[in-house]
Scaffold this motif. Structure first.
Motif, PDB file in Angstrom:
ATOM      1  N   SER A 142     -11.603 -21.973  38.822  1.00  0.00           N
ATOM      2  CA  SER A 142     -10.564 -21.698  39.816  1.00  0.00           C
ATOM      3  C   SER A 142     -11.147 -21.660  41.224  1.00  0.00           C
ATOM      4  CB  SER A 142      -9.860 -20.375  39.495  1.00  0.00           C
ATOM      5  OG  SER A 142     -10.728 -19.274  39.703  1.00  0.00           O
ATOM      6  N   HIS A 143     -12.392 -21.224  41.350  1.00  0.00           N
ATOM      7  CA  HIS A 143     -13.046 -21.223  42.659  1.00  0.00           C
ATOM      8  C   HIS A 143     -13.636 -22.579  42.996  1.00  0.00           C
ATOM      9  CE1 HIS A 143     -12.379 -16.992  42.875  1.00  0.00           C
ATOM     10  NE2 HIS A 143     -13.180 -16.711  41.875  1.00  0.00           N
ATOM     11  N   ALA A 144     -13.904 -23.389  41.964  1.00  0.00           N
ATOM     12  CA  ALA A 144     -14.508 -24.696  42.209  1.00  0.00           C
ATOM     13  C   ALA A 144     -13.556 -25.635  42.936  1.00  0.00           C
ATOM     14  CB  ALA A 144     -14.948 -25.323  40.878  1.00  0.00           C
ATOM     15  N   ILE A 145     -12.240 -25.412  42.803  1.00  0.00           N
ATOM     16  CA  ILE A 145     -11.297 -26.300  43.474  1.00  0.00           C
ATOM     17  C   ILE A 145     -11.150 -25.983  44.955  1.00  0.00           C
ATOM     18  CG2 ILE A 145     -10.025 -26.553  41.311  1.00  0.00           C
ATOM     19  CD1 ILE A 145      -7.877 -24.748  42.441  1.00  0.00           C
ATOM     20  N   LEU A 146     -11.673 -24.838  45.388  1.00  0.00           N
ATOM     21  CA  LEU A 146     -11.456 -24.404  46.770  1.00  0.00           C
ATOM     22  C   LEU A 146     -12.037 -25.362  47.807  1.00  0.00           C
ATOM     23  CD1 LEU A 146     -10.299 -22.312  48.658  1.00  0.00           C
ATOM     24  CD2 LEU A 146     -12.361 -20.933  48.360  1.00  0.00           C
ATOM     25  N   PRO A 147     -13.277 -25.883  47.660  1.00  0.00           N
ATOM     26  CA  PRO A 147     -13.783 -26.801  48.696  1.00  0.00           C
ATOM     27  C   PRO A 147     -12.928 -28.055  48.846  1.00  0.00           C
ATOM     28  CG  PRO A 147     -15.565 -26.067  47.277  1.00  0.00           C
ATOM     29  CD  PRO A 147     -14.301 -25.618  46.634  1.00  0.00           C
ATOM     30  N   GLY A 148     -12.472 -28.620  47.710  1.00  0.00           N
ATOM     31  CA  GLY A 148     -11.627 -29.809  47.802  1.00  0.00           C
ATOM     32  C   GLY A 148     -10.309 -29.524  48.488  1.00  0.00           C
ATOM     33  N   VAL A 186      -8.704 -27.831  34.731  1.00  0.00           N
ATOM     34  CA  VAL A 186      -8.771 -28.040  36.178  1.00  0.00           C
ATOM     35  C   VAL A 186      -7.392 -28.379  36.736  1.00  0.00           C
ATOM     36  CG1 VAL A 186      -9.702 -29.540  37.977  1.00  0.00           C
ATOM     37  CG2 VAL A 186     -11.196 -28.727  36.158  1.00  0.00           C
ATOM     38  N   VAL A 187      -6.676 -29.272  36.052  1.00  0.00           N
ATOM     39  CA  VAL A 187      -5.354 -29.685  36.532  1.00  0.00           C
ATOM     40  C   VAL A 187      -4.402 -28.490  36.597  1.00  0.00           C
ATOM     41  CG1 VAL A 187      -3.314 -31.028  35.905  1.00  0.00           C
ATOM     42  CG2 VAL A 187      -5.558 -32.091  35.840  1.00  0.00           C
ATOM     43  N   ASN A 188      -4.437 -27.627  35.590  1.00  0.00           N
ATOM     44  CA  ASN A 188      -3.545 -26.471  35.589  1.00  0.00           C
ATOM     45  C   ASN A 188      -3.962 -25.440  36.628  1.00  0.00           C
ATOM     46  OD1 ASN A 188      -1.379 -26.124  33.164  1.00  0.00           O
ATOM     47  ND2 ASN A 188      -2.977 -27.598  32.647  1.00  0.00           N
ATOM     48  N   LEU A 189      -5.261 -25.311  36.877  1.00  0.00           N
ATOM     49  CA  LEU A 189      -5.694 -24.407  37.942  1.00  0.00           C
ATOM     50  C   LEU A 189      -5.256 -24.929  39.304  1.00  0.00           C
ATOM     51  CD1 LEU A 189      -9.262 -23.430  36.689  1.00  0.00           C
ATOM     52  CD2 LEU A 189      -7.242 -21.959  36.801  1.00  0.00           C
ATOM     53  N   VAL A 190      -5.273 -26.259  39.475  1.00  0.00           N
ATOM     54  CA  VAL A 190      -4.765 -26.839  40.716  1.00  0.00           C
ATOM     55  C   VAL A 190      -3.270 -26.562  40.853  1.00  0.00           C
ATOM     56  CG1 VAL A 190      -4.340 -29.015  41.928  1.00  0.00           C
ATOM     57  CG2 VAL A 190      -6.554 -28.609  40.861  1.00  0.00           C
ATOM     58  N   ALA A 191      -2.535 -26.685  39.735  1.00  0.00           N
ATOM     59  CA  ALA A 191      -1.105 -26.371  39.774  1.00  0.00           C
ATOM     60  C   ALA A 191      -0.883 -24.895  40.084  1.00  0.00           C
ATOM     61  CB  ALA A 191      -0.460 -26.734  38.435  1.00  0.00           C
ATOM     62  N   GLY A 192      -1.648 -24.027  39.445  1.00  0.00           N
ATOM     63  CA  GLY A 192      -1.530 -22.602  39.726  1.00  0.00           C
ATOM     64  C   GLY A 192      -1.929 -22.258  41.141  1.00  0.00           C
ATOM     65  N   PHE A 193      -2.854 -23.028  41.687  1.00  0.00           N
ATOM     66  CA  PHE A 193      -3.278 -22.823  43.071  1.00  0.00           C
ATOM     67  C   PHE A 193      -2.107 -23.001  44.030  1.00  0.00           C
ATOM     68  CE2 PHE A 193      -4.279 -25.659  46.660  1.00  0.00           C
ATOM     69  CZ  PHE A 193      -4.894 -24.768  47.510  1.00  0.00           C
ATOM     70  N   GLN A 194      -1.196 -23.930  43.726  1.00  0.00           N
ATOM     71  CA  GLN A 194      -0.051 -24.146  44.598  1.00  0.00           C
ATOM     72  C   GLN A 194       0.863 -22.915  44.634  1.00  0.00           C
ATOM     73  OE1 GLN A 194      -0.008 -26.796  46.383  1.00  0.00           O
ATOM     74  NE2 GLN A 194      -1.676 -27.824  45.314  1.00  0.00           N
ATOM     75  N   ALA A 195       0.939 -22.200  43.501  1.00  0.00           N
ATOM     76  CA  ALA A 195       1.875 -21.080  43.430  1.00  0.00           C
ATOM     77  C   ALA A 195       1.207 -19.735  43.684  1.00  0.00           C
ATOM     78  CB  ALA A 195       2.540 -21.069  42.051  1.00  0.00           C
ATOM     79  N   LEU A 196       0.069 -19.502  43.027  1.00  0.00           N
ATOM     80  CA  LEU A 196      -0.533 -18.172  43.059  1.00  0.00           C
ATOM     81  C   LEU A 196      -1.825 -18.112  43.862  1.00  0.00           C
ATOM     82  CD1 LEU A 196      -0.042 -17.239  39.293  1.00  0.00           C
ATOM     83  CD2 LEU A 196       1.406 -16.651  41.225  1.00  0.00           C
ATOM     84  N   GLY A 197      -2.319 -19.247  44.336  1.00  0.00           N
ATOM     85  CA  GLY A 197      -3.559 -19.241  45.087  1.00  0.00           C
ATOM     86  C   GLY A 197      -4.778 -19.354  44.192  1.00  0.00           C
ATOM     87  N   THR A 198      -5.920 -19.585  44.820  1.00  0.00           N
ATOM     88  CA  THR A 198      -7.154 -19.795  44.076  1.00  0.00           C
ATOM     89  C   THR A 198      -7.568 -18.565  43.289  1.00  0.00           C
ATOM     90  OG1 THR A 198      -7.879 -21.335  45.794  1.00  0.00           O
ATOM     91  CG2 THR A 198      -9.564 -20.497  44.308  1.00  0.00           C
TER      92      THR A 198
END
Length: 274
Positions: free
Chosen positions: A35-41, A176-188
């Motif tokens: 979940s933190h790995a997607i933050l730089p991108g 990873v894809v679901n964490l990116v989706a969750g990032f849109q709603a709940l944040g990293t």
């Protein structure tokens, strides 16, 4: 509120089943690292296009997959185990992402990326969440047998089939894809909560894998409804309220769950003493 509910329900159908497999494979903390790995991108997408859904989603997806592949490569090429390599990349990614956002954005932008704004979901975000949920469910149906075999006996799977490696990387991609989706709603920082807490709570209510998946979906949906209702009633931040609702369901399951809950263990111990 209606858009937030639809988005969280879509996420509740796809993320908790992945959490069940993470729990069974003893990889629960891996999702926190991812979940933190997607933050730089996502931060790079923010620097290029601002708070743009396509740019931040694409950036987060590329960064998450890159970290997953790099961690797997380091694990197979060095003496480090997967948890150690993921921990290293997770710390680097989190620091790099915060630094990149701070270069151009404000503190409000940083809080938006870290904690999400579930009440600000628009039509493209809902389409993204729905599409990822659908893709995940179909992919899990195709990968179900090798994933179950890898949970039970990975050595046997490697002996009788070559599907173990591709299934493992496909599973990481789904995470990873679901964490990116969750990032849109709940944040990293909160996206992993809706993935793991319902799955862990389901362990106290079901024994078989099908039951675990079904109960985890139900727990995720209940967490979304309860969290959004509480945030509306008491004017609370919606993302943390949803995750705390999932935590409350976990606490109830820990105490009252019939499959190893504390209360049932106490009753059984008294019965054995009698």
């Amino acid at each position: 509120m209606r858009r937030a509910l639809v988005g969280c329900l879509a996420l509740s159908l796809s993320a908790p089943p992945l959490g069940v497999f993470l729990m069974l494979r003893r990889m629960s903390l891996m999702s926190e690292a991812m979940s933190h790995a997607i933050l730089p991108g996502a931060a790079v997408g923010f620097l290029v296009a601002g708070l743009s859904l396509p740019a931040m989603t694409l950036g987060g997806l590329v960064a998450g997959l890159a970290v997953a592949l790099l961690a797997g490569f380091v694990t197979r090429s060095t003496v480090l185990r997967e948890d150690a390599s993921l921990a290293a990349f997770y710390l680097i990614s989190l620091a790099a992402g915060v630094l990149l956002v701070s270069l151009r954005g404000s503190q409000i932008d940083l809080l938006h990326i870290l904690f999400g704004t579930v009440l600000a979901l628009d039509d493209p975000a809902l389409w993204l969440l729905g599409g990822i949920s659908t893709l995940t469910l179909f992919a899990l149906a195709l990968l179900y047998r090798p994933l179950v075999m890898e949970c039970v006996d990975p050595l046997f799977l490697r002996t009788v089939s070559r599907a173990g490696g591709p299934a493992h990387y496909a599973f990481l991609g789904l995470v990873v894809v679901n964490l990116v989706a969750g990032f849109q709603a709940l944040g990293t920082l909160l996206a992993v909560g809706l993935m793991l807490l319902p799955a862990i709570a389901a362990r106290f209510w079901a024994r078989g894998l099908g039951g675990l998946i079904g109960v985890s979906m139900l727990m995720g949906a209940l967490s979304s409804v309860i969290g959004l209702a509480l945030s509306y009633r008491f004017d609370l931040p919606s993302g943390p309220a949803i995750v705390l609702a999932a935590g409350a369901l976990y606490a109830v399951s820990l105490v009252a769950g019939p499959r190893g809950g504390l209360a049932w263990r106490l009753v059984r111990a008294r019965h054995l003493e009698a």
